[in-house]
Design an enzyme around this catalytic site. Structure first.
Site, PDB file in Angstrom:
ATOM      1  N   ASN A 174     -15.662   1.983 -14.020  1.00 14.00           N
ATOM      2  CA  ASN A 174     -15.141   3.084 -14.835  1.00 14.00           C
ATOM      3  C   ASN A 174     -14.373   4.022 -13.911  1.00 14.00           C
ATOM      4  OD1 ASN A 174     -16.698   1.843 -16.753  1.00 14.00           O
ATOM      5  ND2 ASN A 174     -18.056   3.573 -17.114  1.00 14.00           N
ATOM      6  N   HIS A 191     -30.881  18.967 -31.211  1.00 10.14           N
ATOM      7  CA  HIS A 191     -31.646  19.574 -32.296  1.00 10.14           C
ATOM      8  C   HIS A 191     -32.508  20.742 -31.829  1.00 10.14           C
ATOM      9  CE1 HIS A 191     -31.205  15.482 -34.478  1.00 10.14           C
ATOM     10  NE2 HIS A 191     -30.246  16.315 -34.847  1.00 10.14           N
ATOM     11  N   ASP A 247     -25.278  13.395 -34.953  1.00  3.85           N
ATOM     12  CA  ASP A 247     -26.045  12.913 -36.101  1.00  3.85           C
ATOM     13  C   ASP A 247     -25.222  11.979 -36.977  1.00  3.85           C
ATOM     14  OD1 ASP A 247     -28.003  14.527 -35.128  1.00  3.85           O
ATOM     15  OD2 ASP A 247     -28.149  15.824 -36.897  1.00  3.85           O
ATOM     16  N   GLU A 255     -13.944   1.185 -18.261  1.00  2.00           N
ATOM     17  CA  GLU A 255     -13.493   2.443 -18.861  1.00  2.00           C
ATOM     18  C   GLU A 255     -12.304   2.980 -18.086  1.00  2.00           C
ATOM     19  OE1 GLU A 255     -16.305   5.598 -19.480  1.00  2.00           O
ATOM     20  OE2 GLU A 255     -17.854   4.240 -20.253  1.00  2.00           O
ATOM     21  N   GLN A 278     -22.295   8.046 -29.143  1.00  2.00           N
ATOM     22  CA  GLN A 278     -21.026   8.738 -29.326  1.00  2.00           C
ATOM     23  C   GLN A 278     -20.323   8.383 -30.632  1.00  2.00           C
ATOM     24  OE1 GLN A 278     -19.867   7.788 -24.963  1.00  2.00           O
ATOM     25  NE2 GLN A 278     -18.751   9.646 -25.451  1.00  2.00           N
ATOM     26  N   ASN A 312     -24.840   2.023 -17.696  1.00  3.02           N
ATOM     27  CA  ASN A 312     -23.527   2.651 -17.562  1.00  3.02           C
ATOM     28  C   ASN A 312     -23.578   3.883 -16.656  1.00  3.02           C
ATOM     29  OD1 ASN A 312     -20.632   3.097 -18.652  1.00  3.02           O
ATOM     30  ND2 ASN A 312     -21.615   5.081 -18.991  1.00  3.02           N
ATOM     31  N   GLU A 313     -22.722   3.904 -15.657  1.00  2.00           N
ATOM     32  CA  GLU A 313     -22.482   5.054 -14.786  1.00  2.00           C
ATOM     33  C   GLU A 313     -23.764   5.734 -14.307  1.00  2.00           C
ATOM     34  OE1 GLU A 313     -19.737   7.784 -16.576  1.00  2.00           O
ATOM     35  OE2 GLU A 313     -18.061   6.386 -16.426  1.00  2.00           O
ATOM     36  N   TYR A 350     -11.261   7.221 -13.698  1.00  2.00           N
ATOM     37  CA  TYR A 350     -10.459   8.188 -14.445  1.00  2.00           C
ATOM     38  C   TYR A 350      -9.498   8.995 -13.583  1.00  2.00           C
ATOM     39  CZ  TYR A 350     -13.430   7.360 -18.522  1.00  2.00           C
ATOM     40  OH  TYR A 350     -14.082   6.773 -19.584  1.00  2.00           O
ATOM     41  N   HIS A 392     -26.633   3.194 -22.300  1.00  2.00           N
ATOM     42  CA  HIS A 392     -25.566   4.174 -22.091  1.00  2.00           C
ATOM     43  C   HIS A 392     -26.129   5.573 -22.366  1.00  2.00           C
ATOM     44  CE1 HIS A 392     -20.959   4.667 -22.031  1.00  2.00           C
ATOM     45  NE2 HIS A 392     -21.487   5.882 -21.915  1.00  2.00           N
ATOM     46  N   ARG A 432     -16.211  -3.568 -25.981  1.00  2.00           N
ATOM     47  CA  ARG A 432     -17.378  -3.096 -25.237  1.00  2.00           C
ATOM     48  C   ARG A 432     -18.084  -2.009 -26.047  1.00  2.00           C
ATOM     49  NH1 ARG A 432     -17.945   1.209 -20.887  1.00  2.00           N
ATOM     50  NH2 ARG A 432     -20.047   0.852 -20.096  1.00  2.00           N
TER      51      ARG A 432
END
Length: 530
Positions: A337, A67, A80, A408, A47, A194-195, A339, A150, A105
């Site tokens: 995590n 791509h 990219d 998170e 990310q 992760n998750e 939200y 991740h 993290r």
């Protein structure tokens, strides 16, 4: 360099700033975060890093997707370059220092270390990059909190089945061992994966993320099964080979919303329990419960649905006794995590809603967000901080109060520095953490998602979660602190939540009132000195 008079003016201003801040704190409630409580910010490699094919890095499943089918991404973008953190990591660390966090993290790109996925070839330039990042963090008194995986699986491993191939447990273990060998002398906090629920749900359940397989009733569960075994493999490798000399901790990062039954009816109450068992208990129970294995109500739901659908056995492949023991306890802490919160219901309106077979149909319960809660740019997130408090209490009461880091928590906004939505969100959820601490929940730290705007997977750059705004039109990827960055910094500094603190991000100051006072003092002192 400051002149003697300049140093005097700066010192007076500094004293006035501290005095003004202390005056604010005295008007606040006495509830505070403990000094040992850790504050941090979080990111993930794909990310933010960019440099997707630089210095020997191999392609990941995300590189391959963006791509080969860019139209699958909302804005047809890719990672990219992203935030170009491969080159801008020193600015990232400078931002962490500006916030005053104690921890950072970040995740490591599997293909930057192992370009071909397997441990028979290690890319030294990838090792060098993360060594520089880790050393720079430590030089700035920031603790590295490192995620091993991740979502950026090497494309070459996907071509050999990815998470559907049982060999991935060994592949992941070999990869983790290389990270422990190279970075474990300095990294003492590791998150393995992760998750897993989100990863399996979107990648093998509903085909949104690569490898875009749609099998919500079979491969979704198989993905989770392999991830639980892979996490255990990494944990036991650390435990057996590295813990005695490195003295770190290894946990897993699980996501969970909190859920309330939509009514006090038996159907809604049972529906909420079944929903949570599959969404959270699927990973939490095998690792953190006393008995291990999947939650019994999850086993029952999938078996009953599988039988009704004409299957000779459950679509949820079970663990044998040895595997149950191997997985149980395979985390030193829970990385949580969180939200949002949902209401869950089970009534006749649920009939025929879900794909068959699917984990949603297995749970046979639907959910919704309360529309009265404050909204955000992300339609799946509405602010309800008390839900985090309830979830932490649930974890304490159900799983023996394990060590928890909130790895998170955050919200999406549009561009702009006055991110009032994020300020309100953080205050609400951090207040919930304070409530949970007061009830004895074993929460050790909190990480804001995210340090800066970044590439939000299939949403591309259409959502901004950053404390810092990133200018993606600027080749330098300039980062600018938002209002939330100043608010978060003040919470970290004071260990309290001051709802009256109202910084102006466009003034670049910590407080409009304090800044005005400092300007006045500087003018007066400058006149006296001259």
């Amino acid at each position: 360099m400051f002149s003697t008079n300049g140093r005097f003016v700066f010192y007076i201003c500094w004293l006035l700033t501290i005095s003004a801040a202390n005056t604010r704190i005295k008007t606040l409630p006495t509830k505070q975060f403990p000094r040992e409580f850790s504050f941090g910010a979080a990111t993930a490699a794909y990310q933010i890093e960019g440099a997707w094919d630089v210095d020997g890095k191999g392609p990941s499943i995300w590189d391959y997707l963006v791509h080969t089918d860019p139209g699958h991404i909302t804005d047809k973008s890719n990672g990219d370059i992203a935030d170009n953190s491969y080159y801008n990591y020193k600015r990232d660390i400078e931002m962490l220092r500006e916030l005053g966090v104690s921890h950072y993290r970040f995740s490591i790109s599997w293909t930057r270390i192992l370009p071909f996925g397997r441990a028979n070839y290690v890319n030294q330039r990838g090792i060098d990059y993360y060594n520089k990042l880790i050393d720079e963090l430590i030089a700035n008194d920031i603790v590295p909190f490192t995620t091993i995986y991740h979502w950026d699986l090497p494309q070459i491993l996907q071509e050999h089945g990815g998470w559907m191939n049982e060999k991935i447990v060994d592949w992941f273990g070999d990869y983790a061992r290389i990270l422990f060998q190279n970075f474990g002398d300095r990294v003492k906090l590791w998150t393995t994966i992760n998750e897993p629920f989100v990863h399996c749900y979107f990648s093998y359940g509903y085909g949104v993320h690569p490898p875009r397989i749609r099998s919500p009733g079979v491969q979704f569960y198989e993905c989770g099964r392999q991830i639980l075994l892979a996490n255990a493999r990494a944990y036991h490798i650390y435990n057996d080979e590295f813990r005695s000399t490195q003295g770190g901790k290894v946990g897993i990062g699980l996501n969970s919303e909190h859920v309330f039954p939509a009514s006090d009816s038996k159907d809604d109450i049972e529906g909420a329990k079944d929903y949570l068992a599959i969404h959270f208990g699927q990973y939490m129970h095998p690792i953190f419960s006393k008995s291990g294995n999947y939650p019994q109500r999850m086993i029952h739901r999938v078996q009953a649905a599988s039988t009704a659908q004409g299957h000779n056995s459950s679509r949820l492949r079970g663990f044998n006794r040895e595997q149950i023991t191997y997985i149980k306890g395979s985390a030193d802490f829970l990385g949580l995590n969180h939200y949002y919160t949902k209401y869950v219901y089970r009534n006749s309106s649920v009939i025929g809603v879900f794909e068959v077979p699917s984990m949603d149909d297995d749970a046979f319960a639907d959910s919704y967000l309360d529309q009265s809660w404050p909204s955000s740019h992300a339609p799946w997130i509405r602010e309800y901080g008390p839900g985090l408090h309830h979830l932490l209490v649930h974890i304490k009461d159900t799983y023996g109060n394990p060590l928890v880091y909130i790895t998170e928590n955050g919200v999406s906004t549009t561009a702009g520095l006055n991110d009032h939505t994020r300020v309100s969100y953080y205050r609400s959820y951090l207040s919930a953490v304070l409530e949970a601490l007061a009830e004895g929940c074993n929460v050790q730290g909190y990480f804001a998602w995210s340090l800066m705007d970044n590439y939000e997977w299939s949403h591309g750059y259409t959502h901004r979660f950053g404390l810092y705004e990133v200018d993606w039109e600027d080749p330098e990827r300039t980062r600018t602190p938002r209002k939330s960055a100043f608010v978060y910094r003040e919470i970290i500094r004071s260990r309290t939540i001051d709802y009256n603190y109202n910084p102006d991000p466009y003034a670049g100051s910590t407080s409009t009132i304090t800044s005005s006072l400092l300007v006045l003092v500087i003018v007066v002192l400058a006149g006296l000195i001259s």
